[in-house]
Write a protein that holds these residues in place. Structure first.
Motif, short mmCIF file in Angstrom:
data_model
loop_
_atom_site.label_atom_id
_atom_site.label_comp_id
_atom_site.label_asym_id
_atom_site.label_seq_id
_atom_site.Cartn_x
_atom_site.Cartn_y
_atom_site.Cartn_z
N ASP A 126 7.81 34.18 61.40
CA ASP A 126 8.64 34.07 60.21
C ASP A 126 9.16 35.43 59.74
N LEU A 127 8.55 36.50 60.23
CA LEU A 127 9.01 37.85 59.90
C LEU A 127 10.00 38.32 60.97
N PRO A 128 11.03 39.08 60.59
CA PRO A 128 11.91 39.65 61.61
C PRO A 128 11.12 40.66 62.44
N THR A 129 11.46 40.79 63.70
CA THR A 129 10.78 41.76 64.56
C THR A 129 11.19 43.17 64.18
N VAL A 130 10.42 44.14 64.62
CA VAL A 130 10.79 45.54 64.39
C VAL A 130 12.14 45.81 65.04
N PHE A 131 12.35 45.26 66.22
CA PHE A 131 13.62 45.44 66.92
C PHE A 131 14.78 44.90 66.09
N GLU A 132 14.62 43.74 65.47
CA GLU A 132 15.68 43.17 64.65
C GLU A 132 15.98 44.04 63.44
N VAL A 133 14.94 44.62 62.86
CA VAL A 133 15.15 45.49 61.70
C VAL A 133 15.86 46.78 62.11
N VAL A 134 15.39 47.41 63.18
CA VAL A 134 15.94 48.70 63.61
C VAL A 134 17.38 48.56 64.08
N THR A 135 17.67 47.49 64.80
CA THR A 135 19.03 47.31 65.35
C THR A 135 19.92 46.50 64.43
N GLU A 136 19.35 46.04 63.30
CA GLU A 136 20.11 45.24 62.35
C GLU A 136 20.72 44.02 63.03
N ARG A 137 19.91 43.37 63.86
CA ARG A 137 20.38 42.17 64.54
C ARG A 137 20.66 41.04 63.57
N LYS A 138 20.01 41.10 62.38
CA LYS A 138 20.32 40.15 61.31
C LYS A 138 20.92 40.98 60.18
N PRO A 139 22.18 41.35 60.31
CA PRO A 139 22.78 42.29 59.35
C PRO A 139 22.92 41.71 57.96
N VAL A 140 22.94 42.61 56.97
CA VAL A 140 23.21 42.21 55.60
C VAL A 140 24.68 41.83 55.52
N LYS A 141 24.95 40.63 55.04
CA LYS A 141 26.34 40.19 54.97
C LYS A 141 27.09 40.98 53.91
N ASP A 142 28.41 41.10 54.11
CA ASP A 142 29.24 41.82 53.15
C ASP A 142 29.13 41.17 51.79
N LYS A 143 28.99 42.01 50.77
CA LYS A 143 28.88 41.51 49.42
C LYS A 143 30.24 41.59 48.72
N PRO A 144 30.52 40.70 47.80
CA PRO A 144 31.77 40.80 47.02
C PRO A 144 31.82 42.14 46.30
N ASN A 145 33.02 42.65 46.06
CA ASN A 145 33.18 43.95 45.42
C ASN A 145 32.52 44.01 44.06
N ALA A 146 32.45 42.87 43.40
CA ALA A 146 31.90 42.86 42.04
C ALA A 146 30.39 42.87 42.02
N ASP A 147 29.77 42.80 43.19
CA ASP A 147 28.31 42.74 43.23
C ASP A 147 27.78 43.82 44.14
N GLY A 148 27.75 45.04 43.63
CA GLY A 148 27.35 46.15 44.49
C GLY A 148 25.99 46.71 44.16
N GLY A 149 25.19 45.98 43.37
CA GLY A 149 23.92 46.56 42.97
C GLY A 149 22.80 45.58 43.02
N SER A 150 21.97 45.58 41.98
CA SER A 150 20.74 44.79 42.00
C SER A 150 21.02 43.30 41.94
N LYS A 151 20.14 42.52 42.58
CA LYS A 151 20.27 41.08 42.55
C LYS A 151 18.89 40.46 42.41
N SER A 152 18.85 39.31 41.83
CA SER A 152 17.63 38.55 41.74
C SER A 152 18.02 37.11 41.48
N ARG A 153 17.03 36.22 41.44
CA ARG A 153 17.35 34.83 41.15
C ARG A 153 17.84 34.67 39.73
N GLY A 154 17.47 35.60 38.87
CA GLY A 154 17.87 35.53 37.47
C GLY A 154 19.30 35.92 37.24
#
Length: 239
Positions: A126-154
């Protein structure tokens, strides 16, 4: 050398050991990569990368005792450092580190029964592998311009000018969409998956996302930050 403190035996104890060692290795290959690179001098003897149960990492010579207390990681990681592209070299070490982490976990779990071994592997998987983290195989998707900082469920959102505003209704209406959008987001520190129940903050420089707890930023502290710069960008002097 690899050490085992109190000899973890239950599935939960072995998984905790695995997670801690993995965190140390991920840190070596990401946050502390410049320090790690410098320690892997090709002129030195065979070196290994170790992750320890206290979430630290170490570059050292292999264990001298035969057989060793625990399985040993890949030997001689320093020799190829200058003969490969840096990213490729780090990716290779990441793959070998994943193999080592699994070998340690299943060495410690040798006495588990079939169902326990299956549960252990499921938790690890259930955890990403070290390889996936280092190579960003699961990249962070592009965020809308209006949301460039902190996020939470709240309700905390950061606008493009760095100001934080409350919009609980918007957060509630877009919760399911947000879950899908960030389902593959990985913490730039520990590599853990995005969880809407935890506070996250995004770096305005490199656009990577982090657990607030991993970079020691609370929701209250985030309110006063106009532009957040992660530890990695601060270390590298990025503007």
């Amino acid at each position: 050398m690899a050490t085992v403190s109190s000899g973890p035996r239950t599935v939960e104890e072995i998984f905790k050991d695995y997670s801690a060692r993995r965190t140390g290795i991920v840190r070596a290959l990401t946050y502390d990569v410049d320090e790690f690179y410098g320690l892997c001098d090709p002129e030195k003897e065979n070196l290994c990368l170790y992750g320890h149960p206290n979430e630290t990492w170490e570059v050292n010579l292999p264990a001298e005792e035969v057989p060793p207390e625990l399985p040993e990681p890949a030997l001689g990681i320093n020799f190829a450092r200058d003969g490969m592209n840096r990213r490729d070299w780090l990716s290779l070490i990441a793959v070998h580190s994943d193999c080592w982490l699994l070998s340690v976990a299943f060495y410690l779990g040798a006495r588990l029964n079939r169902n326990e071994r299956k549960r252990l592997f499921t938790m690890i998987n259930d955890l990403p592998t070290v390889f996936e983290v280092v190579t960003e195989r699961k990249p962070v998707k592009d965020k809308p311009n209006a949301d460039g900082g902190s996020k939470s469920r709240g309700s905390t959102k950061r606008t493009s000018d760095g100001q934080v505003k409350n919009n609980q209704k918007l957060a509630d209406e877009s919760y399911e969409e947000d879950e899908d959008e960030h389902s593959e987001t990985l913490c730039g520190s520990c590599g853990g998956n995005y969880n809407a129940d935890e506070f996250w903050i995004g770096c305005d420089i490199c656009e990577r996302w982090y657990h607030g707890k991993c970079v020691k930023i609370t929701p209250a502290k985030a309110e006063s930050i106009k532009q957040y710069k992660c530890p990695s960008c601060i270390k590298r002097g990025r503007q």
